[in-house]
Design an enzyme around this catalytic site. Structure first.
Site, PDB file in Angstrom:
ATOM      1  N   HIS A  43      12.597  -6.789 -11.167  1.00  0.00           N
ATOM      2  CA  HIS A  43      13.401  -5.581 -10.959  1.00  0.00           C
ATOM      3  C   HIS A  43      14.844  -6.016 -10.723  1.00  0.00           C
ATOM      4  CE1 HIS A  43      13.604  -1.327  -9.022  1.00  0.00           C
ATOM      5  NE2 HIS A  43      14.797  -1.701  -9.435  1.00  0.00           N
ATOM      6  N   GLU A  70      11.499  -3.532 -14.522  1.00  0.00           N
ATOM      7  CA  GLU A  70      11.691  -2.215 -13.934  1.00  0.00           C
ATOM      8  C   GLU A  70      13.101  -2.088 -13.375  1.00  0.00           C
ATOM      9  OE1 GLU A  70       8.505  -2.111 -11.043  1.00  0.00           O
ATOM     10  OE2 GLU A  70       9.815  -2.875  -9.462  1.00  0.00           O
ATOM     11  N   HIS A 190       4.003  -0.448  -4.750  1.00  0.00           N
ATOM     12  CA  HIS A 190       4.873  -0.327  -3.584  1.00  0.00           C
ATOM     13  C   HIS A 190       4.041  -0.279  -2.300  1.00  0.00           C
ATOM     14  CE1 HIS A 190       8.463   0.386  -1.224  1.00  0.00           C
ATOM     15  NE2 HIS A 190       9.174   0.250  -2.320  1.00  0.00           N
TER      16      HIS A 190
END
Length: 238
Positions: A43, A70, A190
């Site tokens: 990310h 991401e 997450h």
């Protein structure tokens, strides 16, 4: 079996804290795959406070499983992903100043933007996933964007897991059922960890992939990286 994609951002955070190249991000990714990970996630953020754009490019050369990038689809991110051509891009509406992602897309409010953005990646042959909260209406609008998958934002589940796991997982079951009815694939991530991930994938239908980084690296400090990845694979197989 739900696939495990290891988010290696935390390795980069450790490296950047001291400068130099320890831990080596390329070696970390290779080892995660060697130990059983079925994907690598990064990310990159504009300030490059952990994964750098150069890391994302270098990883393309060595990732042999599935490569997932991401991030917030600002212009520089879109250009990076279009250059690298990973297997999957996960679009996350994170502001530049947040410590970590803290909300999913409002797919109704941003529908036109997401239609354009998803189309940008899909015409390049990149599978596209949208990071969303477990709300059936958000899932329905996600389907309208043309996305291939959603990634369910699991922080709320993780926070409630220890007090009432049955209640915590219910919104995710409903969101997943909606997604499956609309032909969307389901990812999740997450705050998932060794304690809560097994119950999640056993209870929520159709989860194809979980992306786990922070918890996995923290657990690996005590358990070792190879052992930790194997423990996740065991949880995901039950």
């Amino acid at each position: 079996m739900t696939r495990l994609s290891v988010n290696i951002n935390k390795f980069a955070t450790l490296r950047n804290a001291r400068g130099g190249n320890l831990p080596n991000i390329i070696t970390a990714a290779i080892d995660c795959e060697r130990f059983g990970a079925q994907g690598i996630t990064v990310h990159p953020r504009p300030d490059e406070r952990h994964i750098r754009y150069k890391d994302a490019r270098d990883l393309k050369k060595i990732v042999s499983t599935e490569y997932n990038i991401e991030g917030n689809p600002i212009d520089s991110f879109k250009e990076l992903v279009a250059e690298i051509m990973p297997h999957q891009v996960t679009l996350v509406p994170d502001a530049h100043d947040v410590i970590t992602s803290n909300a999913g897309w409002d797919t109704q409010k941003h529908l036109n933007f997401l239609i354009d953005t998803v189309g940008y990646f899909k015409k390049r042959g990149i599978r596209c996933s949208l990071f969303i909260d477990p709300v059936p209406d958000m899932v329905r609008y996600a389907a309208d964007t043309g996305a291939d998958r959603i990634e369910l934002y699991t922080e709320a589940y993780a926070h409630q897991f220890l007090t009432n796991k049955e209640q915590a997982v219910l919104p995710y079951v409903k969101a997943a059922e909606t997604a499956l009815n609309l032909g969307l694939g389901i990812n999740a991530g997450h705050d998932l960890n060794l304690e809560n991930v097994g119950y999640f994938v056993r209870t929520v239908p159709g989860v194809l992939e979980v992306s786990i980084g922070h918890a996995l690296v923290c657990e690996a400090i005590y358990l070792g990286l190879e052992n930790t990845i194997q423990l996740y694979l065991r949880e995901l197989a039950t």
